[in-house]
Every structure is written in structure tokens, then in C-alpha cells.
Design an enzyme around this catalytic site. Structure first.
Site, mmCIF file in Angstrom:
data_model
loop_
_atom_site.group_PDB
_atom_site.id
_atom_site.type_symbol
_atom_site.label_atom_id
_atom_site.label_comp_id
_atom_site.label_asym_id
_atom_site.label_seq_id
_atom_site.Cartn_x
_atom_site.Cartn_y
_atom_site.Cartn_z
ATOM 1 N N GLY A 45 0.877 -1.176 0.000
ATOM 2 C CA GLY A 45 0.000 0.000 0.000
ATOM 3 C C GLY A 45 0.907 1.216 0.000
ATOM 4 C CD GLU A 145 -2.255 2.545 -3.606
ATOM 5 O OE1 GLU A 145 -1.780 1.902 -4.563
ATOM 6 O OE2 GLU A 145 -1.926 2.336 -2.422
ATOM 7 C CB THR A 221 10.352 9.546 -8.934
ATOM 8 O OG1 THR A 221 9.038 9.082 -9.230
ATOM 9 C CG2 THR A 221 10.364 10.182 -7.556
ATOM 10 N N GLY A 223 12.592 6.716 -12.181
ATOM 11 C CA GLY A 223 13.103 5.348 -12.167
ATOM 12 C C GLY A 223 14.610 5.333 -12.038
ATOM 13 C CG ASP A 255 5.232 3.561 -2.373
ATOM 14 O OD1 ASP A 255 4.731 4.559 -2.919
ATOM 15 O OD2 ASP A 255 4.784 2.407 -2.526
ATOM 16 N N GLY A 290 10.244 -7.976 -2.794
ATOM 17 C CA GLY A 290 9.218 -7.559 -1.848
ATOM 18 C C GLY A 290 9.084 -6.046 -1.807
HETATM 19 O O1 RIB Z 1 3.856 1.418 -4.840
HETATM 20 C C1 RIB Z 1 3.825 0.045 -4.600
HETATM 21 C C2 RIB Z 1 2.545 -0.320 -3.920
HETATM 22 O O2 RIB Z 1 1.477 -0.064 -4.814
HETATM 23 C C3 RIB Z 1 2.410 -1.757 -3.534
HETATM 24 O O3 RIB Z 1 2.820 -1.985 -2.217
HETATM 25 C C4 RIB Z 1 0.936 -2.044 -3.765
HETATM 26 O O4 RIB Z 1 0.282 -2.423 -2.597
HETATM 27 C C5 RIB Z 1 0.363 -0.771 -4.350
HETATM 28 O O5 RIB Z 1 -0.240 0.007 -3.393
#
Ligand code: RIB
Length: 315
Positions: A45, A145, A221, A223, A255, A290
Site C-alpha cells: 500500500g 489510493e 521521479t 526510475g 514509495d 518484496g
Molecule cells: O507502490 C507500490 C505499492 O502499490 C504496492 O505496495 C501495492 O500495494 C500498491 O499500493
């Protein structure tokens, strides 16, 4: 804003997901069943990821979010507790927590579908109250989100309290006038930038033009190209490359960047040094599989910070 000696308080108003990641040699075609190589379940998330990255840099982090009443919700709360993230403003509703099926190919690239579930049950009132009840917040961070009006309510409360607002407009979507007006910083990736503007972030004019139009500070950003920062006077674009690494899984790298940049900025680093910190954490994260599990741990983040502090201003 906190000084460099006290960890900044960061409020993240956003999503949590359980990431269900398949590592495969390629993405199957329509109608095709493919035998994958490996599966990994983990915490994700965009909101939660940014909160965790900020916490791994020792920020005092408050998460504002809505979980379902399922086992994934319980696991997510335990995960936040493991990191020492404040969950006093994590709400729960009957039903399913958010999940994200993810596909990762051998070059580390990812494709993600999110099923928001309870993430879409957080209300504007809860978000605003949660921010108001968090004194001394240096910065409030949001993504897309959860519904935009919920993030906008949190940002309006942040403005009243004198906290900065940072929007990572991901996943890409048109932005409401409200949220644009309330965002001090916008941090899209290249896909989101193109979706918002209709052009790729290749030219300095495209970047400065968008920053002028929105009135927000802009950081894009890029990449493995790092990030492009538009100067406060809109007269310059500073492109800052990341350390070179061999990626195995890029999920959550954006993130990691946002969480680290926010802490750098709120801790008093110069903007370009905060970008370097974001680049270092994001590049390091792609070397492991991960999402949150790939983020650099405190021993590493302390090293990154020490290196940046010992050579300020070096891109
Ligand atoms: O940015 C990566 C995230 O996007 C993942 O962790 C997935 O859950 C989505 O929210």
C-alpha cells in the site's frame, strides 16, 4: 518544522494493502496459464510503504487509514506496531482490507492491480480530525489510493496547523482543483507526470510549465534516472541521478523515495540532499524482493544519512 536534532513528526494519510507478488519469467498472455517461479506475500500500500520508509529513517510516524475486520487488517496493525508506527488513527470497518496482486518480471519491473476494500471507507471527517489531533506534525503526506476528497480534507487541516502537504499522485488520476490547491509539493513518477500533463517529463520546459500551472513545488521521479527537481523560482530543473544497482524487484521503490525525501526535507536537509536520500533508499530497495521487506533497515539508512551530511550538495 522539526530541527535536525529532533526526529520530525510525519502524518501519512493513505492506503494499506497486502501485496501478493508472483515472480515469473514473463507476464502470461490472455487465456494463458503460466508456471511462475516464486510467490511472496507482504505488507504494502503506497501510504503504508511511505510511512514505513519514514519510520526506518527514525521519523515519528502517525498512520491514518482504514482497515477491514479481516485477518489482513490484524496483520497490518501488528506490522505497524513492529515498526513503532502510531496507529491511534487507524480505523476499522466490517469487510475486506486492501489487497494488491503484483507480477514481477526478471528485470525487476512490476505490474500492480489494487483492490482498495476498506481503504475507500476512510471518511473526510476522520482524516481531518486525525490530523487536527496530531500536534507538531511537520508534514502530511497523501497518495491517490484513497478518495481524493479524503486526502484534501486532511491537507486542509494540515494547512490550518502550519504543516506542509506532500502529494504523491499515484496511481495516476486527474487531480481535483481542491487537492491541487492544497498540495505544497507534488511528487509524481514519469507515468503519472505524463498522465497529468499529456507530455513526458523529458524537457525542462514541461516540468517548469507544470509547476507554474499548479503553483506547487514539483519533484518528478524517473526510475533508474533518479529524479528531477524544479527550483523554487521555476528557473531551473535539477536532475539528480541515483546510485547504479542491479534491480530484482522495483515494487515500492517510488514509495521508498517519497518516504525518505519527506524525512530529509522535514529534518532540515537541503532539497537536493533530500532527493539524494530518496534516491539512495529507493535504489537500495530494488536490490531485494518484496515491498516494505526490501526497504533499507536503520543501519543502512543511518549510513546514507551520514554520507549525505558529510558531502552536502553533491548530486
Ligand atoms: O507502490 C507500490 C505499492 O502499490 C504496492 O505496495 C501495492 O500495494 C500498491 O499500493
Amino acid at each position: 518544522m522539526a530541527t535536525s536534532s529532533s526526529p520530525p513528526r510525519v502524518v501519512v494519510v493513505g492506503s494499506t494493502m497486502i501485496d501478493l507478488t508472483a515472480f515469473a519469467s514473463r507476464i502470461p498472455r490472455s487465456g494463458e496459464t503460466l508456471v511462475g517461479e516464486r510467490f511472496q506475500m507482504g505488507f504494502g500500500g503506497k501510504g503504508a510503504n511511505q510511512a514505513v520508509m519514514a519510520r526506518l529513517l527514525d521519523a515519528d510516524v502517525v498512520m491514518v487509514n482504514c482497515l477491514g475486520d479481516d485477518a489482513y487488517g490484524d496483520m497490518t496493525l501488528e506490522n505497524f506496531a513492529t515498526f513503532g508506527i502510531d496507529t491511534a488513527h487507524v480505523y476499522r470497518v466490517p469487510g475486506a482490507s486492501g489487497v494488491a496482486p503484483i507480477w514481477v518480471e526478471p528485470d525487476g519491473s512490476n505490474r500492480i492491480i489494487i483492490i482498495p476494500g476498506a481503504n475507500h471507507e476512510l471518511t473526510a471527517g476522520q482524516a481531518a480530525r486525525s490530523v487536527q489531533e496530531t500536534p507538531d506534525a511537520a508534514v502530511v503526506v497523501g497518495q491517490l489510493e484513497i478518495p481524493q476528497e479524503v486526502t484534501a480534507a486532511a491537507f486542509a487541516a494540515a494547512r490550518e496547523m502550519g504543516a506542509s502537504t506532500i502529494l504523491n499522485p499515484a496511481p495516476a488520476a486527474p487531480l481535483s482543483d481542491d487537492i491541487l490547491e492544497l498540495s505544497d509539493w507534488l511528487i509524481p513518477n514519469e507515468v503519472e507526470f505524463e498522465m497529468l500533463t499529456g507530455v513526458p517529463p523529458d524537457s525542462d520546459d514541461a516540468l517548469t510549465g507544470f509547476a507554474r500551472e499548479t503553483g506547487s513545488r514539483l519533484l518528478v521521479t524517473l526510475g533508474d534516472e533518479g529524479a528531477a527537481l524544479v527550483s523554487p523560482g521555476l528557473d531551473r530543473v535539477i536532475r539528480i541521478g541515483p546510485p547504479r544497482v542491479d534491480p530484482v524487484d522495483t515494487t515500492g521503490a517510488g514509495d521508498a523515495f517519497v518516504g525518505a525525501f519527506v524525512v530529509g526535507l522535514a529534518s532540515g536537509l537541503a532539497e537536493r540532499d533530500a532527493v539524494r536520500l530518496g534516491n539512495a533508499c529507493a535504489a537500495d530497495s530494488v536490490t531485494r524482493p518484496g515491498t516494505q521487506s526490501s526497504f533499507p533497515r536503520p543501519e543502512q539508512t543511518e549510513r546514507f544519512l551520514a554520507e549525505i551530511r558529510s558531502s552536502p550538495g553533491q548530486a
